[in-house]
Design a protein around this motif. Structure first.
Motif, mmCIF file in Angstrom:
data_model
loop_
_atom_site.group_PDB
_atom_site.id
_atom_site.type_symbol
_atom_site.label_atom_id
_atom_site.label_comp_id
_atom_site.label_asym_id
_atom_site.label_seq_id
_atom_site.Cartn_x
_atom_site.Cartn_y
_atom_site.Cartn_z
ATOM 1 N N LEU A 69 -6.603 -20.432 -84.392
ATOM 2 C CA LEU A 69 -6.959 -21.392 -83.346
ATOM 3 C C LEU A 69 -6.441 -22.793 -83.647
ATOM 4 O O LEU A 69 -6.468 -23.664 -82.773
ATOM 5 N N ASP A 70 -5.963 -23.001 -84.879
ATOM 6 C CA ASP A 70 -5.585 -24.333 -85.347
ATOM 7 C C ASP A 70 -4.123 -24.636 -85.015
ATOM 8 O O ASP A 70 -3.309 -24.964 -85.882
ATOM 9 N N LEU A 71 -3.791 -24.534 -83.737
ATOM 10 C CA LEU A 71 -2.421 -24.692 -83.254
ATOM 11 C C LEU A 71 -2.332 -25.937 -82.373
ATOM 12 O O LEU A 71 -3.192 -26.165 -81.521
ATOM 13 N N ASP A 72 -1.285 -26.703 -82.586
ATOM 14 C CA ASP A 72 -1.072 -27.937 -81.830
ATOM 15 C C ASP A 72 -0.429 -27.605 -80.485
ATOM 16 O O ASP A 72 0.729 -27.180 -80.434
ATOM 17 N N PRO A 73 -1.136 -27.805 -79.367
ATOM 18 C CA PRO A 73 -0.537 -27.500 -78.063
ATOM 19 C C PRO A 73 0.655 -28.383 -77.749
ATOM 20 O O PRO A 73 1.517 -28.010 -76.942
ATOM 21 N N GLY A 74 0.756 -29.539 -78.420
ATOM 22 C CA GLY A 74 1.886 -30.422 -78.211
ATOM 23 C C GLY A 74 3.200 -29.862 -78.729
ATOM 24 O O GLY A 74 4.271 -30.361 -78.383
ATOM 25 N N GLY A 88 -0.262 -33.055 -88.266
ATOM 26 C CA GLY A 88 1.045 -32.410 -88.137
ATOM 27 C C GLY A 88 1.236 -31.177 -88.979
ATOM 28 O O GLY A 88 2.339 -30.624 -89.045
ATOM 29 N N SER A 89 0.172 -30.688 -89.641
ATOM 30 C CA SER A 89 0.320 -29.540 -90.542
ATOM 31 C C SER A 89 -0.751 -28.495 -90.283
ATOM 32 O O SER A 89 -1.502 -28.096 -91.174
ATOM 33 N N GLY A 90 -0.806 -28.025 -89.047
ATOM 34 C CA GLY A 90 -1.740 -26.974 -88.686
ATOM 35 C C GLY A 90 -1.133 -25.600 -88.902
ATOM 36 O O GLY A 90 -0.388 -25.376 -89.859
ATOM 37 N N LEU A 91 -1.446 -24.686 -88.025
ATOM 38 C CA LEU A 91 -0.934 -23.315 -88.141
ATOM 39 C C LEU A 91 0.585 -23.312 -88.213
ATOM 40 O O LEU A 91 1.185 -22.592 -89.022
#
Length: 286
Positions: A84-89, A108-111
């Motif tokens: 779930l830790d994904l940046d939609p941007g 800037g360092s999620g999934l």
């Protein structure tokens, strides 16, 4: 004996008498997929790896433990983050499901990493939903499946299991770090998410062993442990997970991503620690 699982993970089976211990290194992978397509400088991207951590823990199977390591780089997709830790941007189209971007995603360092330290864009394009799904199915899920299967097999056999999640950290904190930039790190940081992923006596065993070698050790400061210790721990049921972060300056040139003269000593000390952990687990499982 080593075997590759789905082209994404290498699993080393125990040699000799098996113990209920598994070590895993999710961030030491350095096989870069052809479709990565990053634009940040190669050296900068390589500095995001937990380089050589898999080598530091290579004695684990000789002590009866399973050892698991990712082959792919964390910056491509990070198995130590929630799905779930994904940046939609990052995406050029809406994600067809729920998302819960966390603090790391904001940095800037999620999934999937959006930036590369210090703050360089990883891509000059948006990713497609199909690309992200391919990374999840081909790399993320096989890693988690291999780890879960290994942990479950040991737990089924012994009724208890100890999981050591192996990482390295920059010697000085960066802008992405929990404590902010410019802070010198201790030699080791142990993370059990404030005592929720491991029995306190196991955390203490590892801390005391490292202190005995003369290392400075902190617990849950600044790293408490992330998805892999959270997802696979249940101390009340005999499932213990502990994250270990080692200061990179102890064993490598951080800029050049090369081993330094301290590597052999640190590897020997970690090998002793591995033996102590495996002896502990062997005795506790009787």
């Amino acid at each position: 004996m080593a075997k590759t699982v789905a082209g994404a993970v290498v699993l080393h089976d125990p040699l000799g008498q098996r113990v209920p211990v598994i070590f895993d290194s999710p961030h030491s992978g350095a096989e870069y997929p052809e479709d990565f397509g990053f634009v940040a400088p190669v050296n900068a991207v390589r500095r995001t790896e937990d380089a050589f951590v898999d080598e530091l823990y290579r004695e684990a199977p000789k002590n009866g433990a399973i050892f698991l390591a990712a082959l792919f780089p964390r910056s491509y997709i990070d198995p130590n983050r929630s799905l779930l830790d994904l940046d939609p941007g990052l995406l050029g189209e809406p994600w067809p499901g729920p998302l819960e971007p966390g603090e790391k995603t904001g940095l800037g360092s999620g999934l999937i990493w959006r930036t590369c330290p210090p703050d360089l864009p990883m891509y000059d394009r948006k990713l497609t939903v199909a690309e992200v799904r391919q990374r999840i199915e081909t790399y993320y899920k096989p890693y988690h499946a291999a780890l879960a299967e290994a942990l479950d097999s040991l737990y089924g056999r012994f009724g208890k299991v100890w999981h050591v999640n192996c990482h390295s950290m920059p010697s000085v904190s960066t802008a992405k770090s929990p404590e902010g930039p410019g802070v010198r790190r201790p030699h080791f940081v142990l993370g059990d998410r404030d005592g929720t992923t491991s029995a306190p006596e196991f955390t203490a065993l590892v801390r005391d062993a490292l202190v005995g070698f003369g290392y400075e050790v902190k617990v849950n400061d600044p790293y408490k442990g992330a998805e892999l210790v959270r997802a696979y721990s249940d101390p009340a049921a005999g499932r213990h997970s502990l994250q270990i972060e080692v200061n990179r300056a102890l064993y490598m040139d951080e800029d050049g991503v090369e081993k330094n003269s301290g590597f052999a000593r640190l590897q020997a000390d970690i090998s002793w620690l591995i033996a102590a952990i495996c002896d502990y687990a062997r005795n506790m499982a009787i």
